[in-house]
Design an enzyme around this catalytic site. Structure first.
Site, PDB file in Angstrom:
ATOM      1  N   LYS A  35       0.835  -1.204   0.000  1.00  0.00           N
ATOM      2  CA  LYS A  35       0.000   0.000   0.000  1.00  0.00           C
ATOM      3  C   LYS A  35       0.871   1.255   0.000  1.00  0.00           C
ATOM      4  O   LYS A  35       0.642   2.204  -0.757  1.00  0.00           O
ATOM      5  CB  LYS A  35      -0.903  -0.025   1.236  1.00  0.00           C
ATOM      6  CG  LYS A  35      -2.017   0.992   1.174  1.00  0.00           C
ATOM      7  CD  LYS A  35      -2.750   1.098   2.487  1.00  0.00           C
ATOM      8  CE  LYS A  35      -3.774   0.007   2.677  1.00  0.00           C
ATOM      9  NZ  LYS A  35      -4.419   0.104   4.001  1.00  0.00           N
ATOM     10  N   LEU A 152     -16.112  11.387   7.783  1.00  0.00           N
ATOM     11  CA  LEU A 152     -16.190  11.254   6.320  1.00  0.00           C
ATOM     12  C   LEU A 152     -17.026  10.060   5.877  1.00  0.00           C
ATOM     13  O   LEU A 152     -17.079   9.026   6.522  1.00  0.00           O
ATOM     14  CB  LEU A 152     -14.796  11.209   5.689  1.00  0.00           C
ATOM     15  CG  LEU A 152     -13.885  10.013   5.887  1.00  0.00           C
ATOM     16  CD1 LEU A 152     -14.221   8.873   4.952  1.00  0.00           C
ATOM     17  CD2 LEU A 152     -12.453  10.435   5.674  1.00  0.00           C
ATOM     18  N   ALA A 260     -35.353   3.198   2.118  1.00  0.00           N
ATOM     19  CA  ALA A 260     -35.518   1.793   2.537  1.00  0.00           C
ATOM     20  C   ALA A 260     -34.879   0.887   1.490  1.00  0.00           C
ATOM     21  O   ALA A 260     -34.782   1.249   0.324  1.00  0.00           O
ATOM     22  CB  ALA A 260     -37.002   1.475   2.667  1.00  0.00           C
ATOM     23  N   GLY A 261     -34.424  -0.270   1.924  1.00  0.00           N
ATOM     24  CA  GLY A 261     -33.811  -1.189   0.971  1.00  0.00           C
ATOM     25  C   GLY A 261     -33.235  -2.394   1.665  1.00  0.00           C
ATOM     26  O   GLY A 261     -33.885  -2.982   2.541  1.00  0.00           O
ATOM     27  N   CYS A 268     -18.241   1.070   8.785  1.00  0.00           N
ATOM     28  CA  CYS A 268     -18.491   1.955   9.931  1.00  0.00           C
ATOM     29  C   CYS A 268     -19.783   1.670  10.674  1.00  0.00           C
ATOM     30  O   CYS A 268     -19.745   1.203  11.816  1.00  0.00           O
ATOM     31  CB  CYS A 268     -18.459   3.412   9.479  1.00  0.00           C
ATOM     32  SG  CYS A 268     -16.805   3.901   8.984  1.00  0.00           S
TER      33      CYS A 268
HETATM   34  C1  UDX Z   1     -20.880   6.502   7.506  1.00  0.00           C
HETATM   35  C2  UDX Z   1     -21.295   7.900   7.984  1.00  0.00           C
HETATM   36  O1  UDX Z   1     -22.236   8.453   7.052  1.00  0.00           O
HETATM   37  C3  UDX Z   1     -20.078   8.797   8.109  1.00  0.00           C
HETATM   38  O2  UDX Z   1     -20.456  10.074   8.593  1.00  0.00           O
HETATM   39  C4  UDX Z   1     -19.082   8.144   9.055  1.00  0.00           C
HETATM   40  O3  UDX Z   1     -17.924   8.928   9.164  1.00  0.00           O
HETATM   41  C5  UDX Z   1     -18.745   6.743   8.577  1.00  0.00           C
HETATM   42  O4  UDX Z   1     -19.912   5.961   8.418  1.00  0.00           O
HETATM   43  P1  UDX Z   1     -20.234   5.419   5.152  1.00  0.00           P
HETATM   44  O5  UDX Z   1     -20.009   4.124   5.874  1.00  0.00           O
HETATM   45  O6  UDX Z   1     -19.240   5.853   4.130  1.00  0.00           O
HETATM   46  O7  UDX Z   1     -20.332   6.627   6.201  1.00  0.00           O
HETATM   47  O8  UDX Z   1     -21.636   5.267   4.419  1.00  0.00           O
HETATM   48  P2  UDX Z   1     -23.063   5.979   4.415  1.00  0.00           P
HETATM   49  O9  UDX Z   1     -23.181   6.838   3.230  1.00  0.00           O
HETATM   50  O10 UDX Z   1     -23.390   6.557   5.721  1.00  0.00           O
HETATM   51  O11 UDX Z   1     -23.978   4.690   4.177  1.00  0.00           O
HETATM   52  C6  UDX Z   1     -23.972   3.614   5.105  1.00  0.00           C
HETATM   53  C7  UDX Z   1     -24.865   2.518   4.629  1.00  0.00           C
HETATM   54  O12 UDX Z   1     -26.227   2.881   4.762  1.00  0.00           O
HETATM   55  C8  UDX Z   1     -24.687   2.093   3.191  1.00  0.00           C
HETATM   56  O13 UDX Z   1     -24.717   0.682   3.099  1.00  0.00           O
HETATM   57  C9  UDX Z   1     -25.889   2.706   2.490  1.00  0.00           C
HETATM   58  O14 UDX Z   1     -26.258   1.998   1.347  1.00  0.00           O
HETATM   59  C10 UDX Z   1     -26.938   2.607   3.578  1.00  0.00           C
HETATM   60  N1  UDX Z   1     -28.030   3.596   3.467  1.00  0.00           N
HETATM   61  C11 UDX Z   1     -27.780   4.920   3.539  1.00  0.00           C
HETATM   62  C12 UDX Z   1     -29.344   3.149   3.325  1.00  0.00           C
HETATM   63  O15 UDX Z   1     -29.596   1.937   3.269  1.00  0.00           O
HETATM   64  N2  UDX Z   1     -30.354   4.063   3.275  1.00  0.00           N
HETATM   65  C13 UDX Z   1     -30.129   5.392   3.337  1.00  0.00           C
HETATM   66  O16 UDX Z   1     -31.104   6.152   3.284  1.00  0.00           O
HETATM   67  C14 UDX Z   1     -28.808   5.840   3.474  1.00  0.00           C
END
Ligand code: UDX
Length: 442
Positions: A35, A152, A260-261, A268
């Site tokens: 990396k 982030l 929803a899904g 995270c």
């Molecule tokens: C998340 C937080 O948003 C971020 O602030 C933190 O620092 C790290 O964790 P991330 O894991 O990159 O970020 O993804 P995010 O965009 O939050 O989506 C998380 C999951 O939720 C994804 O699998 C996404 O598909 C799902 N999701 C998101 C839904 O199923 N429905 C939604 O309405 C939004």
């Protein structure tokens, strides 16, 4: 300012490049030689929009380098810790070995600089209480600790690092240490604070640590709330997409994170809510987070629901059926497959005997290189769908959302679509001859 960033994953590598972009002289440290070699050539080891350009530009400008040798942090005024805190094997708690290892490796290299004491800045998501323990260790070497959680989102990591919506500084109880820590971090983030005027909150260590897990718990709760409503919609013939839109007009509720899904995944949200529950139990306040157990169960049930629906649509006989899975990453615009609902569902259907062909614009090539006899990887959605008895859209990449149902209706053996992200237009797909099933939609 001379800065080191320890840990060069999604968080650390983007943070290192972003700090160089702000004009600092940055060294990124990671134990992974391959990396570090890639990053040093300005090549991104993972897919993140805008990251490679940032990396290339700053490596070429001589402001950014990478190393596996901790001795290279010498002379830095600020040391950011951005290593991973994954879920422990066999437990909900976070595995803190990378944080502990990073601090231990850093300690011998902490020395006062001509400008003053070194400042160690924690960015990793950690169980509350970690910062005060880390503070004790770094203070023994004359350094100051600030806890500065990172919010982030993958897919927006560069934007979220250079232009976050807020910053939190968790500061020492010692006033002088707190003042110095704040002043040094203000200098690092001068552009964000003074030019962009991004709100900055000053807190104690525990609050700063909690802000991060509280925010992620809230987001996870919002998603599970709407997924619970999807279950109700499935039982009553109502439409969760309309329901979400209607409640979202109330700005106390808001429209975001109400899709929803198949539920949330990634590196995270799932592990953060679990580590939070584990920590609450240690603190004797597990009841306070009892609702997160429900949030987690609702999320798991979404994956089960898709498997049940797929099994029904295959007339109860999954074995030997050809199933196309569109998406493997946990969400679009990333190649990250950690705790990905798409990959989990694909693997579980494969375990029931389905012949799975999966496609994903960024995660696909990575998957193809892994030893996965249960999955065949296709280059395009069209290729994956050809001859399929069932198609599942599980990660909402633009190229899948933009599929023309009439153009692809002839490809599968049976044109049956499960839209696990509710991103396709049911009317359009049905009138093109598809049997369409959304999540929580009639
Ligand atoms: C998340 C937080 O948003 C971020 O602030 C933190 O620092 C790290 O964790 P991330 O894991 O990159 O970020 O993804 P995010 O965009 O939050 O989506 C998380 C999951 O939720 C994804 O699998 C996404 O598909 C799902 N999701 C998101 C839904 O199923 N429905 C939604 O309405 C939004």
């Amino acid at each position: 300012m001379r800065i080191s960033v320890i840990g060069c994953g999604y968080l650390g590598a983007v943070h290192a490049a972003s700090m160089a972009e702000l004009g600092h002289d940055v060294v990124g440290i990671d134990v992974d030689e391959a990396k570090v070699a890639l990053l040093g050539q300005g090549k991104a080891p993972f897919h993140e929009p805008g990251f490679e350009e940032l990396l290339e530009r700053n490596v070429a400008a001589g402001r950014l380098r990478f190393s596996t040798d901790f001795a290279d942090v010498a002379g830095a005024r600020v040391h950011f810790i951005g290593v991973g805190t994954p879920q422990q094997e066999g437990s909900y708690a976070a595995d803190m070995s990378q944080v502990d290892g990073a601090v231990s490796a850093l300690l011998p290299h902490l020395a006062p600089t001509p400008e003053g004491p070194p400042v160690v800045v924690g960015k990793s998501t950690v169980p509350v209480g970690t910062a005060s323990a880390v503070a004790e260790r770094v203070e023994s070497r004359g350094a100051i600790l600030v806890w500065n959680p990172e919010f982030l989102r993958e897919g927006f990591a560069v934007q979220d690092t250079i232009s976050p919506d807020r910053m939190v500084y968790g500061l020492s109880r010692d006033e002088q240490a707190a003042d110095t820590g704040r002043a040094v971090l203000d200098e690092v983030y001068d552009d964000l604070i003074n030019r962009q005027q991004i709100p900055r909150l000053l807190t104690d260590y525990a609050t700063a640590e909690l802000v991060k897990v509280a925010a992620n718990s809230f987001l996870a709760t919002k998603i599970s709330f709407i997924n619970a409503m999807a279950e109700l919609c499935e039982a009553t013939g109502a439409d969760v997409v309309q329901l979400a839109e209607a409640i979202g007009h109330d700005d106390r509720i808001g429209k975001k994170f109400l899709r929803a899904g198949v539920g949330f995944g990634g590196g995270c949200l799932p592990k953060d809510i679990r580590a939070f529950m584990a920590r609450a139990e240690e603190l004797g306040v597990d009841e306070a987070l009892g609702f997160l157990r429900e949030v987690d169960s609702i999320n798991d049930r979404r994956r089960d629901h898709v498997i049940t629906l797929a099994t029904d649509l295959l007339d109860g006989k999954v074995a030997g059926k050809q199933v196309a899975v569109l998406g493997a990453a946990f969400k679009p615009d990333t190649d990250d497959m950690r705790n990905s609902p798409a990959l989990d569902i694909a693997a579980r259907l494969a375990a029931k005997g389905a012949r799975i062909t999966v496609t994903d614009p960024q995660a696909g090539p990575i998957l193809a290189e892994q030893d996965r006899p249960d999955l065949t990887v296709a280059g395009t959605a069209e290729e994956a769908m050809t001859g399929a008895d069932l198609v599942l859209l599980l990660t909402e990449w633009r190229q899948f959302r933009d599929l023309d149902p009439a153009a692809v209706v002839g490809l599968p053996n049976r044109p049956v679509m499960i839209d696990g992200r509710n991103v396709l237009d049911p009317k359009q797909w049905r009138s093109a001859g598809w049997t369409y099933h959304g999540m929580g939609r009639p």
